[in-house]
Design a protein around this motif. Structure first.
Motif, mmCIF file in Angstrom:
data_model
loop_
_atom_site.group_PDB
_atom_site.id
_atom_site.type_symbol
_atom_site.label_atom_id
_atom_site.label_comp_id
_atom_site.label_asym_id
_atom_site.label_seq_id
_atom_site.Cartn_x
_atom_site.Cartn_y
_atom_site.Cartn_z
ATOM 1 N N VAL A 2 0.839 -1.197 0.000
ATOM 2 C CA VAL A 2 0.000 0.000 0.000
ATOM 3 C C VAL A 2 0.873 1.245 0.000
ATOM 4 O O VAL A 2 1.795 1.367 0.805
ATOM 5 C CB VAL A 2 -0.922 0.004 1.230
ATOM 6 N N GLN A 3 0.579 2.163 -0.886
ATOM 7 C CA GLN A 3 1.271 3.443 -0.924
ATOM 8 C C GLN A 3 0.253 4.570 -0.998
ATOM 9 O O GLN A 3 -0.736 4.474 -1.731
ATOM 10 C CB GLN A 3 2.219 3.523 -2.114
ATOM 11 N N LEU A 4 0.527 5.620 -0.231
ATOM 12 C CA LEU A 4 -0.304 6.812 -0.239
ATOM 13 C C LEU A 4 0.582 7.986 -0.614
ATOM 14 O O LEU A 4 1.635 8.190 -0.002
ATOM 15 C CB LEU A 4 -0.937 7.050 1.135
ATOM 16 N N VAL A 36 -10.816 3.240 6.254
ATOM 17 C CA VAL A 36 -11.091 4.551 6.831
ATOM 18 C C VAL A 36 -9.920 5.439 6.431
ATOM 19 O O VAL A 36 -8.764 5.116 6.725
ATOM 20 C CB VAL A 36 -11.219 4.508 8.360
ATOM 21 N N MET A 37 -10.214 6.514 5.749
ATOM 22 C CA MET A 37 -9.163 7.403 5.276
ATOM 23 C C MET A 37 -9.177 8.692 6.095
ATOM 24 O O MET A 37 -10.234 9.135 6.579
ATOM 25 C CB MET A 37 -9.359 7.730 3.800
ATOM 26 N N ASP A 92 -2.692 26.797 10.817
ATOM 27 C CA ASP A 92 -2.872 25.611 9.984
ATOM 28 C C ASP A 92 -1.547 25.168 9.349
ATOM 29 O O ASP A 92 -1.494 24.117 8.695
ATOM 30 C CB ASP A 92 -3.889 25.888 8.868
ATOM 31 N N THR A 93 -0.514 25.958 9.527
ATOM 32 C CA THR A 93 0.797 25.612 8.984
ATOM 33 C C THR A 93 1.299 24.313 9.602
ATOM 34 O O THR A 93 1.377 24.180 10.822
ATOM 35 C CB THR A 93 1.809 26.741 9.248
ATOM 36 N N ALA A 94 1.615 23.336 8.750
ATOM 37 C CA ALA A 94 2.046 22.021 9.219
ATOM 38 C C ALA A 94 2.362 21.143 8.015
ATOM 39 O O ALA A 94 2.072 21.503 6.872
ATOM 40 C CB ALA A 94 0.952 21.363 10.058
ATOM 41 N N VAL A 95 2.939 19.993 8.305
ATOM 42 C CA VAL A 95 3.035 18.941 7.300
ATOM 43 C C VAL A 95 1.772 18.101 7.417
ATOM 44 O O VAL A 95 1.417 17.658 8.520
ATOM 45 C CB VAL A 95 4.277 18.067 7.502
ATOM 46 N N TYR A 96 1.088 17.914 6.312
ATOM 47 C CA TYR A 96 -0.176 17.174 6.289
ATOM 48 C C TYR A 96 0.071 15.773 5.735
ATOM 49 O O TYR A 96 0.683 15.615 4.664
ATOM 50 C CB TYR A 96 -1.203 17.919 5.442
ATOM 51 N N TYR A 97 -0.432 14.789 6.480
ATOM 52 C CA TYR A 97 -0.219 13.388 6.133
ATOM 53 C C TYR A 97 -1.550 12.705 5.818
ATOM 54 O O TYR A 97 -2.526 12.847 6.558
ATOM 55 C CB TYR A 97 0.439 12.641 7.282
ATOM 56 N N CYS A 98 -1.546 11.935 4.758
ATOM 57 C CA CYS A 98 -2.693 11.089 4.434
ATOM 58 C C CYS A 98 -2.554 9.769 5.189
ATOM 59 O O CYS A 98 -1.449 9.218 5.309
ATOM 60 C CB CYS A 98 -2.715 10.843 2.932
ATOM 61 N N ASN A 99 -3.660 9.283 5.693
ATOM 62 C CA ASN A 99 -3.668 8.032 6.458
ATOM 63 C C ASN A 99 -4.762 7.115 5.931
ATOM 64 O O ASN A 99 -5.867 7.552 5.631
ATOM 65 C CB ASN A 99 -3.900 8.345 7.940
ATOM 66 N N GLY A 100 -4.429 5.829 5.864
ATOM 67 C CA GLY A 100 -5.412 4.804 5.540
ATOM 68 C C GLY A 100 -5.371 3.743 6.622
ATOM 69 O O GLY A 100 -4.292 3.310 7.022
ATOM 70 N N ARG A 101 -6.545 3.388 7.106
ATOM 71 C CA ARG A 101 -6.597 2.417 8.201
ATOM 72 C C ARG A 101 -7.586 1.304 7.871
ATOM 73 O O ARG A 101 -8.723 1.561 7.474
ATOM 74 C CB ARG A 101 -7.010 3.102 9.496
ATOM 75 N N ARG A 102 -7.119 0.071 8.095
ATOM 76 C CA ARG A 102 -7.985 -1.087 7.920
ATOM 77 C C ARG A 102 -7.489 -2.205 8.803
ATOM 78 O O ARG A 102 -6.294 -2.463 8.852
ATOM 79 C CB ARG A 102 -7.990 -1.543 6.458
ATOM 80 N N SER A 103 -8.396 -2.797 9.534
ATOM 81 C CA SER A 103 -8.039 -3.897 10.440
ATOM 82 C C SER A 103 -6.929 -3.497 11.385
ATOM 83 O O SER A 103 -5.988 -4.261 11.623
ATOM 84 C CB SER A 103 -7.617 -5.140 9.630
#
Length: 118
Positions: A2-4, A36-37, A92-103
Motif C-alpha cells: 500500500v502506498q499513499l 477509513v481514510m 494551519d501551517t504544518a506537514v499534512y499526512y494522508c492516512n489509511g486504516r484497515r483492520s
C-alpha cells in the motif's frame, strides 16, 4: 504494498484556500472503499494530530478547530481522498499526512507541507 501519495501543498496567504489530494496504490478498488481514510498534520515542535477522517460509508469526523473550514471527501473509484481547506489560518501551517486504516493497520503517506503566511 500500500502506498499513499499526497499532493497539493504549498504557500498560501491567510484566508486563502488549498486542496490536498491523496492517491492510493497497491490497493484494489473494492478494498480501498473499506479503508477509513484521514488526514493528520504535524506542526514544528508538536505532535501529529487529527484533521479529518472519512469512513467507507462517507461518515466524516473533524477536529474542532477546522470544522466549517475544511472538508474531506473520497472517490473510491479513483482511490483518492481530498482535503479542501478554506479560510486558512497561520496555525494551519504544518506537514499534512494522508492516512489509511484497515483492520487496525495504519498506512501513511510521506506528507505535504502547507504554509500559511503573508
Amino acid at each position: 504494498q500500500v502506498q499513499l501519495v499526497e499532493s497539493g501543498g504549498g504557500l498560501v496567504q491567510p484566508g486563502g484556500s488549498l486542496r490536498l489530494s491523496c492517491a492510493a496504490s497497491g490497493i484494489g478498488g473494492i478494498s480501498f472503499s473499506t479503508y477509513v481514510m484521514g488526514w493528520y498534520r504535524q506542526a514544528p515542535g508538536k505532535q501529529r494530530e487529527l484533521v479529518a477522517t472519512i469512513t467507507s460509508r462517507g461518515t466524516t469526523n473533524y477536529a474542532d478547530d477546522v470544522k466549517g473550514r475544511i472538508t474531506i471527501s473520497r472517490d473510491n473509484a479513483k482511490k483518492m481522498v481530498v482535503l479542501q481547506m478554506n479560510s486558512l489560518k497561520h496555525e494551519d501551517t504544518a506537514v499534512y499526512y494522508c492516512n489509511g486504516r484497515r483492520s487496525s493497520i495504519d498506512y501513511w503517506g510521506q506528507g505535504t507541507q502547507v504554509t500559511v503566511s503573508s
